[in-house]
Design a protein around this motif. Structure first.
Motif: not given
Ligand SMILES: Nc1ncnc2c1ncn2[C@@H]1O[C@H](COP(=O)(O)OP(=O)(O)OP(=O)(O)O)[C@@H](O)[C@H]1O
Ligand SMILES: [Mg+2]
Length: 328
Positions: A1-12, A91-99, A167-174
């Protein structure tokens, strides 16, 4: 079975404006498995960025009001974390790349220095070690002559190169999860393809989970495993990629697909979605899409459809999903 990394329920997410309340996100469920690429697709203003900012807990509250039954990342409930704990995750566990790489990078710092900072802060490396890592990561993302480019300021790079640096910065910390919000929209088409290629290669190499936010289904067709179609703050269709492209279930998805030349799913018919997304402070009665829908019935004008199972891991929010339309 695949493992969930993110699970969002009923986000408002609500913005209580003085005149009319803006319901930007109206109860979204979203799951991302480890290593998976999940796309969120929809036109401007439908709530994609607000969703990603809410996941990262980057929305100012107030004015935003966030409610959710669960916002679980890697087994941790994000809403229960302090801002400091959240900062460690960002930054460490979740990275963001903007437009817009130009605003995401610091204009008065060389790109090398900015990359070094990431390694020094998070991996506690010495300046010299950090520099080696930075040059290597610039090389990895295809920045030519990285030893020299290391000393460049952001404005000295082209848009495509700046996005490679991000992209390099976003992946820098794996990171375990990457959220890329319209990562290639500001680039011209040929550069877009190269940057997407890079993102895909990096995602696979690092086994990172990716949430790809875009208004462009052609980008999705290249990258995504699962697609969520969003309209006026709600998910209107969820599907694995291939069946979505082959046979969209929601008329909105059909319209989005038809607007991209060469994508399947509309049997060659040309369908244009008329008008624009509704004013978020004044959404229509019934199905939010009904004023633009060419299949609209009286029921659609007054009753809100629920998101319902459509088989094969698919969900659709429509009284008369496509495929069954001919019988109506
Ligand atoms: N701080 C805020 N106050 C009030 N309304 C807001 C605020 N931030 C966002 N919104 C509203 O929330 C809705 C969703 O915005 P969001 O930025 O998520 O759209 P989007 O789908 O990312 O669009 P785009 O493709 O243009 O980036 C919009 O109607 C927007 O006006
Ligand atoms: Mg956005």
């Amino acid at each position: 079975m695949s493992e969930k990394i993110l699970d969002i329920k009923n986000l408002k997410v609500i913005f209580p404006a003085s005149s009319n309340v803006i319901r930007a996100v109206e109860g979204i469920d979203l799951t991302v498995d480890k290593g998976q690429c999940v796309a969120i697709v929809g036109e401007s203003g439908c709530g994609k960025s607000v969703t990603s900012m809410a996941i990262m807990r980057l929305l100012e509250t107030p004015p935003a009001l966030i409610q959710t039954d669960a916002l679980t990342f890697d087994g941790k409930e994000l809403t229960a974390l302090s801002q400091k704990e959240m900062q460690n995750i960002r930054g460490r566990d979740i990275s963001l790349i903007f437009q817009d790489a130009l605003t995401a990078l610091n204009p008065v710092m060389t790109i090398g220095h900015q990359l070094d900072e990431v390694y020094i802060r998070h991996e506690k490396l010495k300046k010299k070690q950090a520099k080696c890592k930075s040059v290597e990561s610039l090389r990895l993302v295809g920045v030519p002559d990285p030893e020299r480019r290391y000393h460049d300021y952001p404005h000295q790079l082209s848009g495509g190169l700046r996005q490679r640096v991000l992209i390099a910065m976003a992946f820098a910390l794996n990171p375990k999860l990457m959220i890329a919000d319209e990562p290639t929209t500001a680039l011209d088409v040929t550069i877009q393809a190269q940057v997407l290629d890079l993102l895909k290669i990096m995602q696979k190499a690092h086994k990172t989970s990716l949430i790809l936010i875009t208004h462009d289904l052609s980008v999705v067709s290249y990258m995504a495993d699962v697609v969520y179609i969003m309209y006026a703050g709600k998910i209107v269709e969820k599907s694995p990629l291939k069946p979505l492209l082959r046979a969209p279930l929601h008329p909105y998805t059909e319209g989005l697909l038809a607007s991209v030349p060469g994508l399947s799913g509309t049997n060659g018919r040309f369908i244009q979605i008329p008008d624009a997304v509704p004013d978020p402070a004044n959404k229509p009665e019934g199905c939010y899409f009904h004023p633009r829908c060419r299949y609209c019935t009286e029921q659609c004008k007054t009753q809100k459809p629920r998101l319902t199972e459509a088989g094969h891991g698919r969900l659709v929010r429509c009284w008369y999903p496509l495929g069954r339309k001919e019988e109506v």
